[in-house]
Design a protein around this motif. Structure first.
Motif, PDB file in Angstrom:
ATOM      1  N   ALA A 151      11.848   2.490   5.154  1.00 52.35           N
ATOM      2  CA  ALA A 151      12.788   3.167   4.247  1.00 52.35           C
ATOM      3  C   ALA A 151      14.192   2.600   4.306  1.00 52.35           C
ATOM      4  O   ALA A 151      14.898   2.549   3.293  1.00 52.35           O
ATOM      5  CB  ALA A 151      12.814   4.667   4.549  1.00 52.35           C
ATOM      6  N   GLY A 152      14.646   2.165   5.466  1.00 49.19           N
ATOM      7  CA  GLY A 152      16.025   1.709   5.589  1.00 49.19           C
ATOM      8  C   GLY A 152      16.238   0.232   5.317  1.00 49.19           C
ATOM      9  O   GLY A 152      17.364  -0.260   5.457  1.00 49.19           O
ATOM     10  N   ARG A 153      15.209  -0.477   4.932  1.00 48.31           N
ATOM     11  CA  ARG A 153      15.334  -1.918   4.709  1.00 48.31           C
ATOM     12  C   ARG A 153      15.834  -2.214   3.298  1.00 48.31           C
ATOM     13  O   ARG A 153      15.552  -1.470   2.362  1.00 48.31           O
ATOM     14  CB  ARG A 153      13.984  -2.600   4.938  1.00 48.31           C
ATOM     15  CG  ARG A 153      13.427  -2.372   6.331  1.00 48.31           C
ATOM     16  CD  ARG A 153      12.099  -3.067   6.498  1.00 48.31           C
ATOM     17  NE  ARG A 153      11.484  -2.734   7.779  1.00 48.31           N
ATOM     18  CZ  ARG A 153      10.285  -3.135   8.165  1.00 48.31           C
ATOM     19  NH1 ARG A 153       9.554  -3.875   7.336  1.00 48.31           N
ATOM     20  NH2 ARG A 153       9.805  -2.794   9.335  1.00 48.31           N
ATOM     21  N   PRO A 154      16.548  -3.317   3.135  1.00 48.90           N
ATOM     22  CA  PRO A 154      17.008  -3.678   1.791  1.00 48.90           C
ATOM     23  C   PRO A 154      15.866  -4.117   0.878  1.00 48.90           C
ATOM     24  O   PRO A 154      15.947  -4.010  -0.346  1.00 48.90           O
ATOM     25  CB  PRO A 154      17.990  -4.824   2.041  1.00 48.90           C
ATOM     26  CG  PRO A 154      17.588  -5.391   3.361  1.00 48.90           C
ATOM     27  CD  PRO A 154      17.072  -4.246   4.162  1.00 48.90           C
ATOM     28  N   GLN A 155      14.797  -4.638   1.481  1.00 47.19           N
ATOM     29  CA  GLN A 155      13.646  -5.085   0.697  1.00 47.19           C
ATOM     30  C   GLN A 155      12.396  -4.994   1.553  1.00 47.19           C
ATOM     31  O   GLN A 155      12.457  -5.180   2.772  1.00 47.19           O
ATOM     32  CB  GLN A 155      13.849  -6.521   0.198  1.00 47.19           C
ATOM     33  CG  GLN A 155      12.707  -7.067  -0.666  1.00 47.19           C
ATOM     34  CD  GLN A 155      13.068  -8.373  -1.344  1.00 47.19           C
ATOM     35  OE1 GLN A 155      13.942  -8.433  -2.208  1.00 47.19           O
ATOM     36  NE2 GLN A 155      12.395  -9.441  -0.953  1.00 47.19           N
ATOM     37  N   ALA A 156      11.275  -4.694   0.947  1.00 51.59           N
ATOM     38  CA  ALA A 156      10.019  -4.585   1.680  1.00 51.59           C
ATOM     39  C   ALA A 156       8.864  -4.993   0.778  1.00 51.59           C
ATOM     40  O   ALA A 156       8.962  -4.930  -0.451  1.00 51.59           O
ATOM     41  CB  ALA A 156       9.815  -3.161   2.190  1.00 51.59           C
ATOM     42  N   ASP A 157       7.769  -5.418   1.401  1.00 52.90           N
ATOM     43  CA  ASP A 157       6.535  -5.734   0.679  1.00 52.90           C
ATOM     44  C   ASP A 157       5.543  -4.613   0.976  1.00 52.90           C
ATOM     45  O   ASP A 157       5.030  -4.500   2.089  1.00 52.90           O
ATOM     46  CB  ASP A 157       5.975  -7.073   1.153  1.00 52.90           C
ATOM     47  CG  ASP A 157       4.716  -7.488   0.388  1.00 52.90           C
ATOM     48  OD1 ASP A 157       4.139  -6.642  -0.324  1.00 52.90           O
ATOM     49  OD2 ASP A 157       4.308  -8.656   0.517  1.00 52.90           O
ATOM     50  N   LEU A 158       5.271  -3.777  -0.023  1.00 52.82           N
ATOM     51  CA  LEU A 158       4.417  -2.615   0.197  1.00 52.82           C
ATOM     52  C   LEU A 158       2.978  -2.980   0.507  1.00 52.82           C
ATOM     53  O   LEU A 158       2.265  -2.188   1.136  1.00 52.82           O
ATOM     54  CB  LEU A 158       4.472  -1.688  -1.020  1.00 52.82           C
ATOM     55  CG  LEU A 158       5.794  -0.975  -1.277  1.00 52.82           C
ATOM     56  CD1 LEU A 158       5.658  -0.026  -2.464  1.00 52.82           C
ATOM     57  CD2 LEU A 158       6.262  -0.213  -0.040  1.00 52.82           C
ATOM     58  N   VAL A 159       2.519  -4.153   0.079  1.00 56.74           N
ATOM     59  CA  VAL A 159       1.163  -4.561   0.415  1.00 56.74           C
ATOM     60  C   VAL A 159       1.057  -4.848   1.904  1.00 56.74           C
ATOM     61  O   VAL A 159       0.204  -4.310   2.610  1.00 56.74           O
ATOM     62  CB  VAL A 159       0.723  -5.791  -0.406  1.00 56.74           C
ATOM     63  CG1 VAL A 159      -0.609  -6.331   0.113  1.00 56.74           C
ATOM     64  CG2 VAL A 159       0.580  -5.421  -1.875  1.00 56.74           C
TER      65      VAL A 159
END
Length: 339
Positions: A146-154
Motif C-alpha cells: 500500500a505504501g509503495r509508489p508503484q507495484a505489480d499486482l501480479v
C-alpha cells in the motif's frame, strides 16, 4: 484489457462494399471444412486468439486442425455440448473419465470435485478456516504494497494470494484436492479480473460502495477472459454439431475463449459488463469444485483488501495491461500506483 491484432491471422471476408460480412443467426450454419480453417498453432494466434476465434465461428465452425491434431469447436452451443454430452469423454491424463466433470475454468476435472461433503456447495461457501485464511492473506499482501509508489499486482498480490490462502502451513489434507493444488489458474483469473476493473474507474468506485457486485464482475471476467482457453475432449461416438459431424474417437479442442464471446449467445460479447442480463455462471467449472469456490472467495476478499488499503488504486502512468498465452491466458504484469 487491450487486445492487439495480428496480420498473421486471416480476417473475415469483406463484402464488395468493403463491409465485413457477419453471420446472421437466421442464416444456415456453415458445414465443416476439414483442414480448411486457420490453425490454433498459426503464427500470431497466441498474440490475439479472439480474432482467430471470430474467424473460426463465422467461417469454420467445425474444422480439423492438422498441426494441432484435433478438431476445433468454436461456437458456444457446440462447446457446451462437447463439455456435457456423454458422447464426449476426457483424455486419460486430464483426470476426466467418461461420466466425470470436464476440466473447465478453474477446475481440473477431478471426480473428487463433485463430492458434496467436502464443501458447503448449497451455501456457496468454503470451510470457515479457509475463509479466514483467505481474508487474512489478502489483507497482509495488500498492506505490504500500500505504501509503495508503484507495484505489480501480479507478482506481489495475485501470485501469492492463492498460494497463501490454500496451501500454507497447517493446510488440512482433506482440503488438498487436485484442483486446489494448482493455484496458477486462480492467479491468472484474479489478474484478469483486476485488469478489467482497473480499466473502468467508475465500476471500481461502485465496487467500493457495493462490494456485493464483485461476484457479478468475477463471473463476467471469467466469461470474457477465461484463464483456460482450450479444453481437450474425445468423442466416443459420432456427434453432429451446428457446423458438421464429428467422427467417433476423434480428438476435439473445445475453444472456451471463443464460446464466451459468441455473439449468438452474448450481447456485445467483447464488452466487459458485470450488469449484463445474459451472464453465464457455468464458466468457472462444476459448482462443487473447491477451486471454483476458493477462486470466487479470493476475488471477493482480495478486491476488498486492495480497495481498503489503497482507496486511490489506479494504473501506473503510461501502463496498459496485455494478456498473453494460448492454452491459458491472462496478463503477466499489472503495474499500478497504490494511492
Amino acid at each position: 484489457m487491450q487486445a492487439d491484432t495480428s496480420g498473421d491471422i486471416p480476417a473475415p471476408t469483406p463484402s464488395p462494399e468493403g463491409r465485413t460480412v457477419r453471420r446472421p443467426s437466421t442464416l444456415p450454419r456453415r458445414a465443416a471444412r476439414a483442414g480448411g480453417g486457420p490453425s490454433l498453432l498459426a503464427p500470431g494466434a497466441a498474440h490475439d486468439p479472439y480474432r482467430l476465434y471470430r474467424v473460426l465461428r463465422e467461417e469454420y465452425p467445425l474444422t480439423y486442425d492438422a498441426p494441432l491434431g484435433a478438431w476445433l469447436v468454436s461456437r458456444h452451443d457446440d462447446v457446451a455440448t462437447a463439455l456435457t454430452d456423454p458422447r464426449f469423454a476426457g483424455f486419460p491424463h486430464d483426470g476426466a473419465p467418461r461420466g466425470g466433470p470436464a476440466p473447465l475454468g478453474l477446475c481440473h476435472g477431478s471426480a473428487r470435485c463433485l463430492s458434496r461433503d467436502r464443501y458447503a456447495v448449497a451455501a456457496g461457501s468454503v470451510p470457515a478456516h479457509l475463509a479466514s485464511r483467505v481474508e487474512r492473506t489478502a489483507y497482509v499482501l495488500a498492506r505490504r504494497i500500500a505504501g509503495r509508489p508503484q507495484a505489480d499486482l501480479v507478482e506481489e498480490f495475485c501470485r501469492w494470494l492463492p498460494i497463501g490462502a490454500g496451501t500454507g502451513a497447517g493446510t488440512r489434507a482433506a482440503d488438498a484436492t487436485p484442483c486446489t493444488r494448482h493455484t496458477g489458474l486462480r492467479e491468472t483469473a484474479l489478474a484478469s479480473l483486476l485488469a478489467n476493473l482497473l480499466d473502468d474507474p467508475d465500476l471500481l468506485a461502485a465496487l467500493r460502495i457495493e462490494p456485493a457486485l464483485t461476484g457479478r464482475a468475477w463471473t463476467e471476467s471469467l466469461r470474457r477472459d477465461p484463464p483456460v482457453q482450450v479444453v481437450l475432449r474425445r468423442t466416443v461416438a459420432e456427434v453432429t454439431l451446428s457446423g458438421g459431424t464429428l467422427p467417433a474417437r476423434a480428438p476435439v479442442a473445445c475453444l472456451i475463449g471463443s464460446a464466451g464471446r459468441d455473439p449468438e449467445r452474448f450481447a456485445a460479447p467483447d464488452v466487459f459488463d458485470p450488469f449484463r442480463r445474459d451472464q453465464d455462471r457455468g464458466t468457472p467449472g462444476p459448482a462443487g469444485c473447491p477451486a471454483v469456490l476458493l477462486g470466487r472467495m479470493e476475488a471477493e476478499q482480495g478486491l476488498r483488501a486492495l480497495l481498503d488499503a489503497m482507496p486511490a488504486l489506479r494504473w501506473a502512468d503510461g501502463f496498459r495491461p496485455a494478456a498473453t498465452g494460448l492454452l491459458t491466458r491472462g496478463p503477466r504484469s499489472l503495474l499500478v500506483q497504490p494511492g
